[in-house]
Design a protein around this motif. Structure first.
Motif, short mmCIF file in Angstrom:
data_model
loop_
_atom_site.label_atom_id
_atom_site.label_comp_id
_atom_site.label_asym_id
_atom_site.label_seq_id
_atom_site.Cartn_x
_atom_site.Cartn_y
_atom_site.Cartn_z
N ARG A 136 -16.77 45.06 -3.80
CA ARG A 136 -16.97 43.96 -4.72
C ARG A 136 -17.18 42.69 -3.93
O ARG A 136 -16.45 42.40 -2.98
CB ARG A 136 -15.75 43.80 -5.63
CG ARG A 136 -15.91 42.71 -6.64
CD ARG A 136 -14.75 42.74 -7.63
NE ARG A 136 -14.68 41.45 -8.26
CZ ARG A 136 -13.84 40.49 -7.92
NH1 ARG A 136 -12.97 40.68 -6.97
NH2 ARG A 136 -13.85 39.33 -8.53
N ASN A 187 -7.12 52.55 -9.43
CA ASN A 187 -8.33 51.73 -9.41
C ASN A 187 -8.84 51.46 -10.83
O ASN A 187 -9.28 50.37 -11.14
CB ASN A 187 -9.43 52.42 -8.60
CG ASN A 187 -9.17 52.37 -7.12
OD1 ASN A 187 -8.32 51.62 -6.64
ND2 ASN A 187 -9.87 53.20 -6.36
N VAL A 236 -4.23 44.96 -4.52
CA VAL A 236 -5.36 44.82 -5.46
C VAL A 236 -6.55 44.16 -4.77
O VAL A 236 -7.69 44.63 -4.88
CB VAL A 236 -4.95 44.02 -6.72
CG1 VAL A 236 -6.14 43.72 -7.60
CG2 VAL A 236 -3.88 44.78 -7.51
N LEU A 248 -8.55 47.39 -11.07
CA LEU A 248 -9.73 46.77 -10.47
C LEU A 248 -10.75 46.35 -11.53
O LEU A 248 -10.90 47.01 -12.56
CB LEU A 248 -10.40 47.72 -9.48
CG LEU A 248 -9.53 48.21 -8.33
CD1 LEU A 248 -10.37 49.00 -7.34
CD2 LEU A 248 -8.82 47.06 -7.63
N GLU A 306 -14.35 46.07 -13.00
CA GLU A 306 -15.53 46.93 -12.92
C GLU A 306 -16.73 46.22 -13.53
O GLU A 306 -16.58 45.34 -14.35
CB GLU A 306 -15.29 48.24 -13.67
CG GLU A 306 -14.17 49.07 -13.09
CD GLU A 306 -13.91 50.33 -13.89
OE1 GLU A 306 -14.65 50.59 -14.85
OE2 GLU A 306 -12.95 51.03 -13.56
N GLU A 323 -10.21 45.84 -4.02
CA GLU A 323 -11.48 45.23 -4.47
C GLU A 323 -12.46 45.16 -3.30
O GLU A 323 -13.64 45.45 -3.45
CB GLU A 323 -11.23 43.82 -5.03
CG GLU A 323 -10.50 43.79 -6.34
CD GLU A 323 -11.38 44.12 -7.53
OE1 GLU A 323 -12.57 44.44 -7.36
OE2 GLU A 323 -10.85 44.09 -8.65
N ASN A 365 -13.91 48.59 -2.37
CA ASN A 365 -14.89 49.07 -3.33
C ASN A 365 -16.17 48.26 -3.31
O ASN A 365 -17.02 48.41 -4.18
CB ASN A 365 -14.30 49.09 -4.75
CG ASN A 365 -13.29 50.20 -4.91
OD1 ASN A 365 -13.40 51.23 -4.25
ND2 ASN A 365 -12.31 49.99 -5.74
N ALA A 371 -10.03 43.96 -15.79
CA ALA A 371 -9.37 45.23 -15.53
C ALA A 371 -8.45 45.56 -16.70
O ALA A 371 -7.94 44.66 -17.37
CB ALA A 371 -8.57 45.14 -14.23
#
Length: 137
Positions: free
Chosen positions: A107, A43, A98, A47, A49, A102, A105, A66
């Protein structure tokens, strides 16, 4: 994490450009499988952030690239244009991992994500986690 970073380095400098399709395909399979073996490191590398140092007073923390965004871009390109179908499928599976991560998490989807999904949807869909890590094990 050092092994995963080294795999990313090898993929971006050698494996992703190898003349042998099975080497390119195997590299994408290993990158996708790593999500299930070292999820925090995976991650952190793949990913996007939120960057609290890059805050806008009205919008809050802004996304930053990322760490291994080049690898994700290479995979997207391979999923669309690699002449070997095996490589395109493996790269697509990695891109799907991926995208799924995302979403997991939390997003929010951006307009570019929608465009990417439309572009990818023309290829064979491989659900995240299906067959990728099992093939490597």
């Amino acid at each position: 994490i050092a092994s995963l970073c080294h795999l990313v380095f090898l993929h971006e400098t050698k494996l992703g450009y190898d003349n042998n399709a099975s080497v390119r395909s195997g590299s994408y399979k290993a990158l996708a499988a790593a999500k299930y073996h070292v999820p925090k490191a995976w991650n952190g590398l793949f990913l996007v952030e939120k960057d609290s140092d890059n805050c806008d007073a009205t919008e809050g923390p802004q996304p930053r690239l990322a760490t291994a965004s080049t690898t994700v871009g290479m995979a997207w390109g391979a999923s669309k244009g690699d002449p070997a179908g095996e490589v395109a499928r493996s790269a697509l599976a990695f891109v799907n991992e991926v995208i799924a991560a995302e979403r997991e998490n939390g997003r929010e989807e951006s307009p570019s994500d929608s465009k990417m999904k439309e572009t990818i949807s023309g290829n064979e869909t491989i659900p995240p986690g299906e067959g990728v890590h099992k093939a490597v094990l």
